[in-house]
Design an enzyme around this catalytic site. Structure first.
Site, PDB file in Angstrom:
ATOM      1  N   GLY A  11     -95.181 -90.265  25.134  1.00  0.00           N
ATOM      2  CA  GLY A  11     -95.847 -90.149  23.827  1.00  0.00           C
ATOM      3  C   GLY A  11     -97.280 -90.654  23.948  1.00  0.00           C
ATOM      4  N   ARG A  78     -94.016 -84.510  28.019  1.00  0.00           N
ATOM      5  CA  ARG A  78     -92.864 -84.963  28.793  1.00  0.00           C
ATOM      6  C   ARG A  78     -92.587 -83.846  29.806  1.00  0.00           C
ATOM      7  NH1 ARG A  78     -91.995 -87.531  23.631  1.00  0.00           N
ATOM      8  NH2 ARG A  78     -92.233 -89.741  24.057  1.00  0.00           N
ATOM      9  N   ASP A 109     -92.269 -96.722  30.131  1.00  0.00           N
ATOM     10  CA  ASP A 109     -91.380 -96.994  31.274  1.00  0.00           C
ATOM     11  C   ASP A 109     -90.971 -95.718  32.008  1.00  0.00           C
ATOM     12  OD1 ASP A 109     -89.847 -96.313  29.032  1.00  0.00           O
ATOM     13  OD2 ASP A 109     -88.073 -97.320  29.809  1.00  0.00           O
ATOM     14  N   THR A 131     -97.762 -97.284  25.383  1.00  0.00           N
ATOM     15  CA  THR A 131     -96.692 -96.825  24.505  1.00  0.00           C
ATOM     16  C   THR A 131     -96.703 -97.678  23.249  1.00  0.00           C
ATOM     17  OG1 THR A 131     -94.294 -96.666  24.200  1.00  0.00           O
ATOM     18  CG2 THR A 131     -95.039 -98.210  25.890  1.00  0.00           C
ATOM     19  N   ASP A 133     -94.308 -98.281  21.404  1.00  0.00           N
ATOM     20  CA  ASP A 133     -93.014 -98.925  21.144  1.00  0.00           C
ATOM     21  C   ASP A 133     -92.950-100.403  21.561  1.00  0.00           C
ATOM     22  OD1 ASP A 133     -92.183 -96.577  20.127  1.00  0.00           O
ATOM     23  OD2 ASP A 133     -90.668 -96.139  21.650  1.00  0.00           O
ATOM     24  N   ASP A 135     -91.900-101.475  24.431  1.00  0.00           N
ATOM     25  CA  ASP A 135     -90.605-101.673  25.088  1.00  0.00           C
ATOM     26  C   ASP A 135     -90.727-101.927  26.588  1.00  0.00           C
ATOM     27  OD1 ASP A 135     -91.460 -99.148  25.688  1.00  0.00           O
ATOM     28  OD2 ASP A 135     -89.591 -98.132  25.180  1.00  0.00           O
ATOM     29  N   ARG A 177     -87.943 -95.817  18.990  1.00  0.00           N
ATOM     30  CA  ARG A 177     -86.701 -95.099  19.297  1.00  0.00           C
ATOM     31  C   ARG A 177     -85.579 -96.058  19.664  1.00  0.00           C
ATOM     32  NH1 ARG A 177     -87.827 -90.255  23.191  1.00  0.00           N
ATOM     33  NH2 ARG A 177     -89.306 -91.838  23.835  1.00  0.00           N
TER      34      ARG A 177
HETATM   35  N1  LIG Z   1     -86.609 -91.541  36.283  1.00  0.00           N
HETATM   36  C1  LIG Z   1     -87.747 -90.837  36.301  1.00  0.00           C
HETATM   37  N2  LIG Z   1     -88.227 -90.360  37.466  1.00  0.00           N
HETATM   38  C2  LIG Z   1     -89.382 -89.640  37.519  1.00  0.00           C
HETATM   39  N3  LIG Z   1     -90.119 -89.353  36.435  1.00  0.00           N
HETATM   40  C3  LIG Z   1     -89.703 -89.795  35.252  1.00  0.00           C
HETATM   41  C4  LIG Z   1     -88.499 -90.563  35.119  1.00  0.00           C
HETATM   42  N4  LIG Z   1     -88.335 -90.862  33.802  1.00  0.00           N
HETATM   43  C5  LIG Z   1     -89.375 -90.301  33.171  1.00  0.00           C
HETATM   44  N5  LIG Z   1     -90.203 -89.672  34.017  1.00  0.00           N
HETATM   45  C6  LIG Z   1     -91.421 -88.924  33.687  1.00  0.00           C
HETATM   46  O1  LIG Z   1     -92.167 -89.616  32.687  1.00  0.00           O
HETATM   47  C7  LIG Z   1     -92.290 -88.789  31.521  1.00  0.00           C
HETATM   48  C8  LIG Z   1     -92.371 -89.653  30.290  1.00  0.00           C
HETATM   49  O2  LIG Z   1     -91.177 -90.400  30.137  1.00  0.00           O
HETATM   50  P1  LIG Z   1     -90.659 -90.835  28.681  1.00  0.00           P
HETATM   51  O3  LIG Z   1     -90.462 -89.610  27.858  1.00  0.00           O
HETATM   52  O4  LIG Z   1     -89.499 -91.725  28.901  1.00  0.00           O
HETATM   53  O5  LIG Z   1     -91.897 -91.567  28.015  1.00  0.00           O
HETATM   54  P2  LIG Z   1     -92.526 -93.004  28.318  1.00  0.00           P
HETATM   55  O6  LIG Z   1     -93.447 -92.916  29.461  1.00  0.00           O
HETATM   56  O7  LIG Z   1     -91.411 -94.005  28.429  1.00  0.00           O
HETATM   57  O8  LIG Z   1     -93.393 -93.242  27.012  1.00  0.00           O
HETATM   58  P3  LIG Z   1     -92.899 -93.312  25.472  1.00  0.00           P
HETATM   59  O9  LIG Z   1     -91.540 -93.951  25.469  1.00  0.00           O
HETATM   60  O10 LIG Z   1     -93.942 -94.098  24.807  1.00  0.00           O
HETATM   61  O11 LIG Z   1     -92.894 -91.902  24.971  1.00  0.00           O
HETATM   62  C9  LIG Z   1     -91.088 -87.864  31.601  1.00  0.00           C
HETATM   63  O12 LIG Z   1     -91.214 -86.692  30.845  1.00  0.00           O
HETATM   64  C10 LIG Z   1     -91.072 -87.553  33.092  1.00  0.00           C
HETATM   65  O13 LIG Z   1     -92.090 -86.644  33.414  1.00  0.00           O
HETATM   66  O1  LIG Z   2     -93.355 -87.149  20.308  1.00  0.00           O
HETATM   67  P1  LIG Z   2     -91.903 -87.275  20.074  1.00  0.00           P
HETATM   68  O2  LIG Z   2     -91.119 -86.511  21.074  1.00  0.00           O
HETATM   69  O3  LIG Z   2     -91.518 -87.008  18.669  1.00  0.00           O
HETATM   70  O4  LIG Z   2     -91.539 -88.784  20.393  1.00  0.00           O
HETATM   71  C1  LIG Z   2     -91.182 -89.712  19.456  1.00  0.00           C
HETATM   72  C2  LIG Z   2     -90.921 -91.026  20.132  1.00  0.00           C
HETATM   73  O5  LIG Z   2     -92.037 -91.428  20.871  1.00  0.00           O
HETATM   74  C3  LIG Z   2     -92.426 -92.739  20.471  1.00  0.00           C
HETATM   75  O6  LIG Z   2     -93.454 -92.586  19.528  1.00  0.00           O
HETATM   76  C4  LIG Z   2     -92.937 -93.500  21.646  1.00  0.00           C
HETATM   77  O7  LIG Z   2     -94.063 -92.847  22.149  1.00  0.00           O
HETATM   78  C5  LIG Z   2     -91.208 -93.325  19.805  1.00  0.00           C
HETATM   79  O8  LIG Z   2     -91.523 -94.346  18.904  1.00  0.00           O
HETATM   80  C6  LIG Z   2     -90.621 -92.112  19.164  1.00  0.00           C
HETATM   81  O9  LIG Z   2     -89.238 -92.233  19.003  1.00  0.00           O
END
Ligand SMILES: Nc1ncnc2c1ncn2[C@@H]1O[C@H](COP(=O)(O)OP(=O)(O)OP(=O)(O)O)[C@@H](O)[C@H]1O
Ligand SMILES: O=P(O)(O)OC[C@H]1O[C@](O)(CO)[C@@H](O)[C@@H]1O
Length: 349
Positions: A11, A78, A109, A131, A133, A135, A177
């Site tokens: 996000g 993503r 993460d 992020t 969140d 988290d 989330r």
């Molecule tokens: N285990 C993994 N191994 C490799 N790439 C990963 C893995 N998990 C996530 N990713 C990559 O990171 C991208 C973002 O992951 P995720 O949707 O969990 O968001 P985030 O980085 O945790 O941020 P947020 O939670 O704020 O949206 C995924 O779409 C994927 O491309």
């Molecule tokens: O953009 P999307 O897929 O609606 O993602 C929403 C999620 O992403 C976050 O905003 C984290 O980036 C969460 O708080 C929320 O649940």
């Protein structure tokens, strides 16, 4: 380092652009060309017909003025297939062909897991936490969290003002989330009476009792702040039977939501009205606060310095007000702390 790459993933979060600007200025100062990779890891998989839709050289001219902008200039996305090794290997090939010897990954993460996978395949990576969140347990700050909380506080103050005028309670849903930090901090900062989060199991009846206690004390405009993910930790509740038997249309498989929850509270507590507000994406699309921008500035510079000095596979964070770094692998293993005493305090007063 022949070239450095930078991408934003997951996000978007306020402060990502400020971090990219800082990376760009730092890379320019150290004389390292910088390539911006578009739409998270998608750009490394070369999905677009034109190279410039997947990556572009980030000159100072392009990014000097983006620091205050909300969203992310590089776009984000993503990229689920990136969890598979064959796609990670494809990304490594792209990086090699572009002579990119190090990568700055700005995200949460999940994005850091992607960076770890690239590190395991020999690509030096540095992560910057981005992020809303909050988290990521290894750091006290993540880009966007402070901004998101401030947006919620501003909104809840306004909601409480009109709730007070009308003597009616409000349910306010904020983002998060799996993490209730935005909800808890926003509730504490606004004097909201009830907070509900994914980390703590709860029942609809229990929250109705809390609200009833507020009403009995003459507080008719209590605010219930709920985190977006809190419906996951709710004990089973027969929404359909409850609402339909009280004249409110509801279909059998409908999940709980802020709007339905407000309806249930209204009927359980025998109130004239209770209104739901979902703050939503204005939290994520806001201009970064000074705190987020300042952290982005320091983190962006440190990321480039680390790569320049041959230090990699690290994530940057904030601890006791100081910017620091630690190995990605170790950071991802840290257990998350939820401030349960503060949560209990809000709900008990
Ligand atoms: N285990 C993994 N191994 C490799 N790439 C990963 C893995 N998990 C996530 N990713 C990559 O990171 C991208 C973002 O992951 P995720 O949707 O969990 O968001 P985030 O980085 O945790 O941020 P947020 O939670 O704020 O949206 C995924 O779409 C994927 O491309
Ligand atoms: O953009 P999307 O897929 O609606 O993602 C929403 C999620 O992403 C976050 O905003 C984290 O980036 C969460 O708080 C929320 O649940």
């Amino acid at each position: 380092m022949r070239k450095i790459g930078v991408l934003t993933s997951g996000g978007d979060s306020p402060g990502m652009n400020a971090a990219v600007m800082s990376v760009a200025r730092s890379a320019a100062m150290y004389g390292i060309p910088l390539i911006g990779i578009k739409r998270g890891y998608n750009g490394l998989l070369r999905k677009s017909a034109n190279l410039k839709d997947d990556m572009q050289e980030l000159t100072l001219e392009l990014v000097l003025d983006i620091a205050d902008d909300p969203g992310t200039y590089l776009r984000t996305a993503r990229c689920l297939e990136f969890k598979e090794k064959k796609y990670q290997e494809k990304a490594v090939k792209t990086l090699k062909s572009m002579q990119i010897d190090g990568l700055v990954v700005i995200g949460g993460d999940g994005s850091f897991r992607g960076a770890q996978a690239l590190c395991d395949l020999g690509v030096p990576c540095i992560g910057i936490p981005g992020t809303i969140d909050n988290d990521l347990p290894y750091t006290e700050m993540s880009l966007g969290y402070d901004t998101a909380v401030n947006v919620c506080v501003e909104a809840i103050r306004k909601i409480r003002a009109t709730s007070r005028s009308h003597d009616r309670p409000a349910v306010v849903e904020v983002m998060g989330r799996h993490c209730g930090d935005i909800a808890l901090t926003a509730a504490v900062s606004t004097g909201s009476e009830i907070v509900v989060v994914p980390e703590v199991p709860w029942t609809v009846e229990g929250v109705a009792m809390q609200l009833q206690r507020q009403l009995n004390q003459g507080n008719y405009r209590a605010t219930i702040v709920v985190a977006e993910g809190c419906w996951e930790s709710m004990a089973p509740f027969d929404l359909y039977n409850f609402l339909t038997s009280r004249g409110k249309p509801c279909y059998p498989e409908e999940p709980m939501s802020a709007v339905r929850f407000a309806s249930v509270m209204k009927r359980m507590c025998g109130m004239v009205e209770a209104r739901a507000n979902v703050i939503g994406y204005v939290q994520r699309g806001a201009e970064p606060t000074a705190r987020d921008s300042a952290f982005a500035f320091e983190a962006g510079n440190l990321a480039v310095r680390l790569l320049r000095d041959g230090i990699s596979n690290q994530v940057i964070g904030m601890q006791k007000g100081k910017v620091f770094y630690m190995p990605i692998e170790k950071a991802l293993k840290k257990e998350r702390y939820f401030n349960r005493p503060l949560f209990d305090l809000v709900n008990s007063l």
